[in-house]
Design an enzyme around this catalytic site. Structure first.
Site, PDB file in Angstrom:
ATOM      1  N   HIS A 187       0.425   4.645   8.716  1.00  0.00           N
ATOM      2  CA  HIS A 187       1.093   3.383   9.052  1.00  0.00           C
ATOM      3  C   HIS A 187       2.539   3.357   8.563  1.00  0.00           C
ATOM      4  O   HIS A 187       3.416   2.802   9.225  1.00  0.00           O
ATOM      5  CB  HIS A 187       0.297   2.181   8.513  1.00  0.00           C
ATOM      6  CG  HIS A 187       0.551   1.828   7.091  1.00  0.00           C
ATOM      7  ND1 HIS A 187      -0.068   2.462   6.045  1.00  0.00           N
ATOM      8  CD2 HIS A 187       1.377   0.904   6.531  1.00  0.00           C
ATOM      9  CE1 HIS A 187       0.342   1.939   4.910  1.00  0.00           C
ATOM     10  NE2 HIS A 187       1.223   0.987   5.169  1.00  0.00           N
TER      11      HIS A 187
ATOM     12  N   ALA B 157       0.826  -1.204   0.000  1.00  0.00           N
ATOM     13  CA  ALA B 157       0.000   0.000   0.000  1.00  0.00           C
ATOM     14  C   ALA B 157       0.860   1.253   0.000  1.00  0.00           C
ATOM     15  O   ALA B 157       0.570   2.218  -0.712  1.00  0.00           O
ATOM     16  CB  ALA B 157      -0.936  -0.006   1.209  1.00  0.00           C
ATOM     17  N   GLU B 158       1.938   1.269   0.817  1.00  0.00           N
ATOM     18  CA  GLU B 158       2.833   2.416   0.830  1.00  0.00           C
ATOM     19  C   GLU B 158       4.288   2.004   0.981  1.00  0.00           C
ATOM     20  O   GLU B 158       4.593   1.047   1.710  1.00  0.00           O
ATOM     21  CB  GLU B 158       2.508   3.388   1.961  1.00  0.00           C
ATOM     22  CG  GLU B 158       1.583   4.518   1.571  1.00  0.00           C
ATOM     23  CD  GLU B 158       0.128   4.106   1.611  1.00  0.00           C
ATOM     24  OE1 GLU B 158      -0.648   4.646   0.792  1.00  0.00           O
ATOM     25  OE2 GLU B 158      -0.226   3.266   2.434  1.00  0.00           O
ATOM     26  N   THR B 159       5.142   2.734   0.283  1.00  0.00           N
ATOM     27  CA  THR B 159       6.585   2.679   0.483  1.00  0.00           C
ATOM     28  C   THR B 159       7.024   4.071   0.907  1.00  0.00           C
ATOM     29  O   THR B 159       6.692   5.063   0.240  1.00  0.00           O
ATOM     30  CB  THR B 159       7.314   2.253  -0.793  1.00  0.00           C
ATOM     31  OG1 THR B 159       6.917   0.917  -1.134  1.00  0.00           O
ATOM     32  CG2 THR B 159       8.820   2.281  -0.608  1.00  0.00           C
TER      33      THR B 159
END
Length: 262
Positions: free
Chosen positions: A73, A45-47
């Site tokens: 997060h 979902a995120e880096t």
């Protein structure tokens, strides 16, 4: 040439739950296109990418499809990496980002995010929203995301939305929230328009969820749970124009990404 990466599961005390994020601590910025390619390669979902700027860390977040202005997060995950792997001194880490100043503080096993509240305006419940979610919506609120309030946790958990239809609605994504059975409130978050069909646990959406539920329930401290398949628990506090969002995190992997210098 290689870059070190670290994967952390955030808002959980155990591996393979909560929300996974990839973290890169860089000496200097990579090109924006390369950072997007790296995020797409990891397909989480995120880096998060971090570069020290003075006393703070400049942080940027990329989904597999685009850069976003705020992520909870992956900020929690970044603080976990800085504290535990890079031995960041003190009990607090300051970050700067597109959305302003952020701070993460250690409180025992928990990490506490200090974020700005997100303002939202109540809007009429549209037929398109109810059809996309496939269930009745009691209230709708529009900010950076579109928030839909539904009747119960049972209805929220049973929701099987039309993701293609959700991607056509205004905002970065759609938050669905309801009163909780064991928590003050529960939520889910769908953002197919930015490459995230359903986010497991989303800190940034709680910047609007906390003010809403604090006012509705008449309390400043709240317990929250995001009802995704992986699931995650958040300990929330409203403090004026700021929210504090606390949770645990666990390191699950570290490695190297090799770049072709040609």
């Amino acid at each position: 040439m290689y870059l070190e990466f670290h994967q952390v599961d955030a808002f959980t005390p155990r591996p393979f739950a909560g929300n996974p994020a990839m973290v890169y601590r860089l000496d200097s910025w990579l090109g924006e296109g390369l950072m997007q390619q790296i995020a797409s390669e990891h397909n989480l979902a995120e880096t998060a990418f971090l570069v020290r700027e003075g006393a703070a860390w400049h942080i940027r977040w990329f989904t597999p499809a685009t850069e976003i202005p705020l992520c909870g997060h992956a900020t929690l995950a970044s603080a976990k990496v800085l504290f535990e792997l890079y031995e960041e001194a003190g009990e607090a880490i300051d970050f700067v980002c597109q959305s302003g100043a952020l701070r993460v503080t250690r409180e025992g096993e928990r990490l506490v995010l200090d974020f700005p509240t997100a303002q939202a305006q109540q809007v009429p419940v549209s037929t398109a929203l109810e059809q996309a979610l496939g269930l009745p919506v009691l209230e709708a609120w529009q900010g950076n995301e579109l928030m839909a309030v539904v009747a119960s946790e049972q209805a929220l958990r049973a929701c099987r939305p039309d993701l293609r239809a959700l991607a056509e609605l205004p905002g970065l994504g759609v938050i669905v929230t309801a009163p909780g059975e064991r928590h003050d409130f529960v939520s889910r978050y769908f953002a197919p328009g930015i490459g995230i069909d359903e986010d497991p646990v989303t800190g940034s959406t709680h910047c609007s969820l906390i003010p809403y539920w604090a006012k509705r329930l008449g309390k400043q401290e709240l317990s929250a749970y995001q009802c995704s398949r992986r699931g995650g628990e958040l300990h929330c506090r409203l403090q004026g124009e700021r929210v504090q969002i606390a949770g645990e995190a666990v390191l699950v992997a570290s490695g190297r990404l090799y770049l072709n210098e040609a």
